[in-house]
Motif scaffolding. Structure first.
Motif, PDB file in Angstrom:
ATOM      1  N   ALA A 863       0.839  -1.209   0.000  1.00 29.57           N
ATOM      2  CA  ALA A 863       0.000   0.000   0.000  1.00 29.57           C
ATOM      3  C   ALA A 863       0.870   1.253   0.000  1.00 29.57           C
ATOM      4  O   ALA A 863       0.565   2.243  -0.689  1.00 29.57           O
ATOM      5  N   VAL A 864       1.963   1.255   0.780  1.00 29.67           N
ATOM      6  CA  VAL A 864       2.830   2.441   0.823  1.00 29.67           C
ATOM      7  C   VAL A 864       3.485   2.681  -0.538  1.00 29.67           C
ATOM      8  O   VAL A 864       3.519   3.808  -1.064  1.00 29.67           O
ATOM      9  N   GLY A 865       4.038   1.615  -1.146  1.00 27.53           N
ATOM     10  CA  GLY A 865       4.682   1.790  -2.458  1.00 27.53           C
ATOM     11  C   GLY A 865       3.713   2.250  -3.522  1.00 27.53           C
ATOM     12  O   GLY A 865       4.025   3.138  -4.335  1.00 27.53           O
ATOM     13  N   HIS A 893      -3.382  11.904   1.569  1.00 27.42           N
ATOM     14  CA  HIS A 893      -4.129  11.235   2.652  1.00 27.42           C
ATOM     15  C   HIS A 893      -4.000   9.720   2.558  1.00 27.42           C
ATOM     16  O   HIS A 893      -3.888   9.024   3.581  1.00 27.42           O
ATOM     17  N   GLU A 894      -4.019   9.191   1.324  1.00 26.90           N
ATOM     18  CA  GLU A 894      -3.910   7.729   1.161  1.00 26.90           C
ATOM     19  C   GLU A 894      -2.534   7.224   1.603  1.00 26.90           C
ATOM     20  O   GLU A 894      -2.406   6.156   2.228  1.00 26.90           O
ATOM     21  N   ILE A 895      -1.489   8.023   1.314  1.00 27.79           N
ATOM     22  CA  ILE A 895      -0.155   7.633   1.759  1.00 27.79           C
ATOM     23  C   ILE A 895      -0.082   7.649   3.277  1.00 27.79           C
ATOM     24  O   ILE A 895       0.514   6.766   3.910  1.00 27.79           O
ATOM     25  N   ALA A 896      -0.680   8.651   3.905  1.00 24.97           N
ATOM     26  CA  ALA A 896      -0.678   8.706   5.378  1.00 24.97           C
ATOM     27  C   ALA A 896      -1.373   7.478   5.974  1.00 24.97           C
ATOM     28  O   ALA A 896      -0.893   6.892   6.954  1.00 24.97           O
ATOM     29  N   ALA A 897      -2.501   7.086   5.371  1.00 22.33           N
ATOM     30  CA  ALA A 897      -3.217   5.902   5.869  1.00 22.33           C
ATOM     31  C   ALA A 897      -2.384   4.630   5.679  1.00 22.33           C
ATOM     32  O   ALA A 897      -2.351   3.750   6.553  1.00 22.33           O
ATOM     33  N   LEU A 902       1.302   0.416   8.059  1.00 24.56           N
ATOM     34  CA  LEU A 902       2.611  -0.193   8.194  1.00 24.56           C
ATOM     35  C   LEU A 902       3.136  -0.071   9.625  1.00 24.56           C
ATOM     36  O   LEU A 902       3.725  -1.011  10.168  1.00 24.56           O
ATOM     37  N   VAL A 903       2.882   1.078  10.262  1.00 27.50           N
ATOM     38  CA  VAL A 903       3.316   1.277  11.645  1.00 27.50           C
ATOM     39  C   VAL A 903       2.581   0.302  12.563  1.00 27.50           C
ATOM     40  O   VAL A 903       3.175  -0.340  13.437  1.00 27.50           O
ATOM     41  N   ALA A 904       1.281   0.180  12.371  1.00 26.27           N
ATOM     42  CA  ALA A 904       0.497  -0.732  13.225  1.00 26.27           C
ATOM     43  C   ALA A 904       0.945  -2.173  13.049  1.00 26.27           C
ATOM     44  O   ALA A 904       1.052  -2.928  14.023  1.00 26.27           O
ATOM     45  N   ALA A 905       1.203  -2.582  11.787  1.00 27.43           N
ATOM     46  CA  ALA A 905       1.637  -3.952  11.543  1.00 27.43           C
ATOM     47  C   ALA A 905       3.031  -4.204  12.098  1.00 27.43           C
ATOM     48  O   ALA A 905       3.368  -5.336  12.467  1.00 27.43           O
ATOM     49  N   SER A 906       3.874  -3.155  12.191  1.00 29.13           N
ATOM     50  CA  SER A 906       5.244  -3.344  12.661  1.00 29.13           C
ATOM     51  C   SER A 906       5.309  -3.438  14.182  1.00 29.13           C
ATOM     52  O   SER A 906       6.051  -4.239  14.741  1.00 29.13           O
ATOM     53  N   GLN A 929       3.043  15.096   9.703  1.00 31.26           N
ATOM     54  CA  GLN A 929       3.323  16.528   9.488  1.00 31.26           C
ATOM     55  C   GLN A 929       3.587  16.830   8.014  1.00 31.26           C
ATOM     56  O   GLN A 929       3.101  17.840   7.470  1.00 31.26           O
ATOM     57  N   ALA A 930       4.349  15.985   7.353  1.00 30.82           N
ATOM     58  CA  ALA A 930       4.630  16.201   5.935  1.00 30.82           C
ATOM     59  C   ALA A 930       3.361  16.112   5.111  1.00 30.82           C
ATOM     60  O   ALA A 930       3.163  16.875   4.148  1.00 30.82           O
ATOM     61  N   THR A 931       2.478  15.188   5.473  1.00 33.00           N
ATOM     62  CA  THR A 931       1.207  15.087   4.749  1.00 33.00           C
ATOM     63  C   THR A 931       0.389  16.354   4.922  1.00 33.00           C
ATOM     64  O   THR A 931      -0.233  16.858   3.972  1.00 33.00           O
ATOM     65  N   ALA A 932       0.406  16.891   6.148  1.00 29.58           N
ATOM     66  CA  ALA A 932      -0.327  18.142   6.378  1.00 29.58           C
ATOM     67  C   ALA A 932       0.260  19.292   5.560  1.00 29.58           C
ATOM     68  O   ALA A 932      -0.479  20.139   5.027  1.00 29.58           O
ATOM     69  N   GLU A 933       1.587  19.318   5.456  1.00 29.76           N
ATOM     70  CA  GLU A 933       2.213  20.381   4.639  1.00 29.76           C
ATOM     71  C   GLU A 933       1.824  20.248   3.180  1.00 29.76           C
ATOM     72  O   GLU A 933       1.563  21.240   2.498  1.00 29.76           O
ATOM     73  N   VAL A 934       1.777  19.002   2.650  1.00 28.93           N
ATOM     74  CA  VAL A 934       1.369  18.802   1.262  1.00 28.93           C
ATOM     75  C   VAL A 934      -0.047  19.297   1.045  1.00 28.93           C
ATOM     76  O   VAL A 934      -0.359  19.996   0.068  1.00 28.93           O
ATOM     77  N   VAL A 935      -0.934  18.957   1.948  1.00 28.70           N
ATOM     78  CA  VAL A 935      -2.319  19.389   1.795  1.00 28.70           C
ATOM     79  C   VAL A 935      -2.420  20.915   1.888  1.00 28.70           C
ATOM     80  O   VAL A 935      -3.138  21.563   1.097  1.00 28.70           O
TER      81      VAL A 935
END
Length: 1013
Positions: A863-865, A893-897, A902-906, A929-935
């Motif tokens: 999903a991340v890739g 937003h999709e990348i953040a999700a 990935l964090v939860a699975a790790s 934070q980076a996702t918020a800056e992009v938006v």
């Protein structure tokens, strides 16, 4: 009194012959209870009797038990309370029969249970209900509530007595003289005990009602008066009808109730009340004793005269014809000695007559004295019984006084905690009622099956015991018959030898007599020589005559004894043959009964199997019905869980076929088939439901095939269970159709399994490393493309557009760097998890052992890739002016999700104090934070471009054009709002479907499938 004698009396009193119980047997049972101070022997004998299978036997048991409760030892009630539930079950069983003794036994057993409950609640009342007015007042303890309750209990007691009275009369044909027949007397005999109880209950009820009317208002007791009036009319009618029966006239004097019932509203009417008294006349002694003694005397005299008659028959009545009577030949007269002898004979004859008369009179006196002694012994036993009752009553009163003192102390203690106990009791009762309602539904069917199984087992045990007793009795009788035959043969042989010896002696004696006679004849020729020897010959003749007489008497006695022994032997042979035939008949009958019981057992077991099959059909049919239930549509399940249930059902099908073949081989054992049928129905119904739930999340075509397979499986299972219910088609039952349907369901479930789950376990470790490497490569590629797009924009764009592109692409570059840091931190944490948890195993083995966690990592990495690649494409189109700002915001937003996944699975298997976990969490916050800056940069750039493009020039526009543009704008606004609402609905449906497909692919609902109906 011996236990054996009491056991014999109980068996004689309680038998299957339709005749009244003999009083002497019942009296022996009553005396036996007083001797052993209880009813243990009575119940030990009764428990072996088939009361549930013979109505006459049960009726006579009720009669004897009623007598024991009335006149037996007080401990009879205590020893009998434990059998109260068995009497209730027997009453309900006999209540199903409306003909013969069935209904009578049911009502009589209900009466006996009511009597036991009454005396248990009111221990002051003796079994025969005989109490004085003072004792009756003491039972209420000067409490009007106790008197009120006691009156109600007496009404219930009397009601049961009257019901038995009416039922017995309604069962008799009063148009005939039924009271003189044995069958009629068998039904009427217990009514004597009922009449005795009713007279006392009526008397006590009248006295208690007068006492209640003196303490309570008349309106309060209106129900008591109505009930008494109804029972008064019934009792009066029954007493009148009973007094007209010939059977009761010689056994009991029944009282007559007054014409009108007592007026309880008038207190003075109590003095007019006359207590009904039942009189049982004393039985006269049997007049058969004197004739019996006369017969004995006649037999004795005849036996005494028998030797004299035999002597006369052998030697003649006198010596006149004797050839050796020389006195008569010579004409000599009797001398004084002969006269004296005759006189003595006459005196002896007179004395013998007087002796006979004296003996007869003495025997008559002895019989009378024995009768008087028996009467005195009976009176003494009754006095001892009364004394023992008085002592027991005194002990009981002392015990009751101590109990009252203890009860008073306990009452004082209980009153302090009564409020709290009542509150707890109410809460407990509410919980109990809820649990009871649920539990009763679950236990009812199970209890019925257990009860039937217990009855069948009990019948088998009784049948086997009867067969063993019959075989043992047959063997004992055969041994005794052989011994008797040997003894008779031995005695006969001895007696024959003695008889032959006597015959030889008799022949020798006759030969000697013949020689003597020839000698006498020869001596007549020489009388002179014989005259000197005459005296010696006469003495020898007398001696020989006496010897011959004695030998003849002995021979006659031996012949009589031989004849008697022969007759005895013949009788014993006849009796032995009859007994043997009778035993053979009984043995044959018992064998037939055993076969009948075995057949009944097989029938009941097959009926039990049919009940189990009916329940199984109901379970399968319920599963089929739930396929069409709208509530069941919301239930879902996974293909893996469906496969597990289907395999279990297939295994159970094989067990059911094995159990069926075992039952066909040995029909006496149905336990394995019953358990297999229940398990088969449960697993088949569960498979149908799980298949239906799985079809709700499957594509349309496989779902339709799965539902059709479910219905076909249910129908085949019902057909197979119906074949098992029929005894004719049981052997031809075939379960292959059900097995094929289950195999078809398993095949469809295998096709519905997620494809990702087909990866071999040993390949999971390599796949994780590949996906993480591919994700890192995709992020690096995306970052390089963004740098390239930024360079192109700086070279070709100017002004606001360049500013917007630089801001957006710069924020995207920051997001890619944050994602790259997150992926690195995730790798470090995964490596730490694998090293700490694998132990001696390799990393691949750890990934294979934790396949679910590994699949989650793979999915999150993909999903991340994918999200990074899509975001770069959206940014490229936006820079070229072909894309939309909204696409870039959605991709961020999709990348953040995806990174959150990935964090939860790790960290699901990570240690909470791990440094790599904290590093991963810091990287996750950087991604957010980076996702918020992009938006934010995307929204800012969009607003700048829209401000520049939306500046309108109204200098050359007329009023009509403005109005037209305003209407077009409103139409556009409505169209956009409508499109927005539809897109939101479509987005919701897409998210829902995505979640469902992702759950199936990852196996999220496998645990939830266990809870699916």
């Amino acid at each position: 009194m011996e236990v054996g004698k009491m056991t014999v009396s109980i068996n004689k009193a309680i038998n299957a012959q339709e005749v009244a119980v003999k009083e002497k047997h019942a009296r022996t049972c009553i005396l036996g209870t007083h001797h052993e101070k209880g009813a243990h022997t009575f119940w030990s004998v009764v428990n072996r009797l088939p009361l549930s299978s013979n109505a006459v036997l049960c009726w006579k048991f009720c009669h004897v038990f009623h007598k024991l409760l009335r006149d037996g030892h007080p401990n009879v009630l205590k020893d009998s309370v434990r059998y109260k539930s068995e009497l209730s079950d027997m009453s309900r069983m006999w209540g199903h029969l409306s003909e013969g003794y069935g209904q009578l036994c049911s009502i009589y057993l209900k009466l006996l249970r009511t009597k036991m409950e009454f005396h248990t609640k009111n221990p002051r009342f003796p079994g025969n209900l005989q109490m004085s007015d003072r004792q009756l007042d003491e039972t209420g303890e000067n409490d009007v509530n106790n008197f009120f309750q006691l009156t109600v209990e007496m009404f219930d007691y009397l009601e049961c007595e009257l019901n038995l009275f009416q039922t017995v009369f309604s069962s008799l044909d009063m148009s005939r003289s039924v009271s003189v027949t044995a069958a009629g007397q068998c039904r009427l005999a217990p009514l004597i005990q009922v009449i005795l109880d009713c007279s006392h209950l009526y008397d006590y009820t009248v006295k208690l009602l007068f006492k209640l009317h003196s303490c309570l208002p008349a309106d309060t007791l209106q129900g008591h008066r109505d009930r008494f009036l109804e029972q008064f009319k019934k009792l009066k009618d029954l007493f009148y009808r009973s007094s007209n029966l010939q059977y009761f006239k010689r056994l009991i004097q029944i009282p007559q109730l007054p014409e009108n019932p007592p007026n309880f509203l008038r207190a003075s009417a109590l003095s007019e009340h006359i207590s009904p008294v039942v009189v049982i006349p004393v039985e006269a002694s049997s007049p058969d004793s004197e004739p019996i003694m006369d017969l004995v005397d006649m037999e004795t005299s005849s036996q005494q005269s028998l030797p004299e008659n035999k002597f006369d028959d052998i030697f003649g009545s006198s010596f006149s014809n004797d050839p050796f009577n020389f006195n008569s030949q010579n004409g000599m007269n009797k001398d004084d000695k002969d006269q004296l002898i005759e006189q003595l004979h006459r005196e002896i004859g007179n004395l013998k007559g007087e002796l006979k008369n004296f003996k007869a009179e003495s025997r008559r006196l002895v019989v009378q004295l024995k009768g008087r002694i028996s009467e005195l012994e009976a009176e003494l036993a009754e006095q001892l019984h009364l004394k023992q009752q008085a002592l027991d009553e005194g002990d009981f009163l002392r015990t009751e006084l101590d109990e009252l003192k203890k009860r008073h102390e306990d009452t004082e203690k209980a009153q302090r905690s009564l409020t709290e106990i009542e509150r707890k009791a109410q809460a407990t009762e509410q919980r109990y009622m809820k649990l009871k309602e649920k539990y009763s539904e679950l236990v009812q069917n199970h209890a019925d099956l257990l009860r039937k199984n217990a009855e069948v087992t009990k019948q088998v045990t009784v049948a086997r015991q009867i067969q063993g007793d019959a075989e043992r009795e047959k063997k004992e009788l055969e041994d005794s018959f052989q011994q008797l035959s040997k003894q008779a043969q031995r005695k006969t042989q001895e007696q024959v030898e003695v008889l032959e010896t006597l015959k030889r002696e008799l022949v020798a004696s006759k030969q000697e007599i013949q020689n003597l006679r020839s000698t006498i004849e020869c001596g007549a020729q020489s009388e002179a020589e014989q005259s000197s020897q005459l005296a010696c010959l006469q003495e020898e003749r007398d001696t020989l005559a006496e010897t011959v007489a004695q030998q003849d008497q002995q021979r006659a006695a031996l012949q009589a004894e031989v004849e008697q022994l022969k007759a005895t032997l013949e009788r014993e042979k006849e009796n032995g043959s009859k007994t043997l035939e009778e035993l053979q008949c009984r043995l044959g009958e018992r064998e037939r009964n055993t076969q009948d019981l075995q057949q009944q057992l097989l029938d009941k077991q097959f009926a039990l199997l049919q009940c189990a099959l009916a329940e199984a059909e109901q379970m399968v049919q319920d599963a089929l019905n739930r396929l069409e239930d709208p509530v069941h549509i919301s239930c879902t399940s996974s293909a893996d869980y469906l496969l597990s249930r289907t395999l279990a059902a297939l295994k159970c099908t094989e067990q059911l076929e094995e159990a069926c073949s075992q039952y066909l081989t040995d029909r006496s054992d149905v336990s394995s088939l019953l358990s297999s049928v229940a398990l088969f129905a449960h697993l088949t119904g569960d498979t149908i439901l799980q298949a239906s739930a799985t079809s709700h999340m499957a594509p349309m075509e496989p779902a339709d095939l799965l539902l059709e397979a479910c219905r076909q499986c249910g129908n085949e299972a019902l057909r197979y269970l119906g074949t098992l219910k029929d005894a004719a088609s049981l052997e031809s039952a075939d379960c292959s159709a059900v097995r094929n349907c289950l195999s078809q369901i398993a095949t469809i479930g295998e096709e519905l399994r997620p494809k990702g789950l087909d990866i071999k376990q040993e390949e999971l470790g390599d796949l994780v490393d590949k996906e993480m490497a591919a994700t890192a490569a995709a992020i690096e590629t995306a970052a390089a493309r963004i740098e390239e797009m930024l360079s192109k924009s700086r070279a070709g764009d100017t002004g606001v557009k360049l500013e917007v592109n630089e801001r957006i692409l710069g924020s995207c570059t920051g997001l890619m760097q944050a994602i790259q840091n997150l992926v690195l931190a995730s790798k470090d944490l995964q490596r730490e998890i694998v090293e700490s948890g694998r132990g001696a195993a390799s990393p691949k083995e750890f990934y294979a052992r934790n396949s679910r966690w590994t699949e989650g990592l793979i999915s999150a990495s993909k999903a991340v890739g994918w999200g990074a690649t899509v975001m770069v494409d959206a940014a490229d189109l936006m820079v070229q002016g072909k894309g939309k700002f909204e696409e870039l915001m959605v991709c961020s937003h999709e990348i953040a999700a995806s990174t959150a996944q990935l964090v939860a699975a790790s960290k699901v298997k990570a240690d909470k104090d791990s440094a790599n976990l904290r590093k991963l969490q810091v990287a996750s916050r950087g991604v957010n934070q980076a996702t918020a800056e992009v938006v934010a940069s995307t929204k800012s750039g969009k607003s700048q471009i829209e401000e520049k493009a939306d500046s309108m020039d109204f200098s050359a526009v007329t009023l009509t054009q403005i109005k037209r543009q305003e209407m077009d704008s409103q139409v556009r606004v409505l169209e956009l709002e409508n499109q927005l609402q539809k897109e939101r609905q479509r987005l919701g449906e897409l998210r829902k479907k995505h979640y469902e497909l992702a759950g199936v692919a990852e196996g999220w609902d496998e645990n939830g499938a266990d809870l699916a109906p």
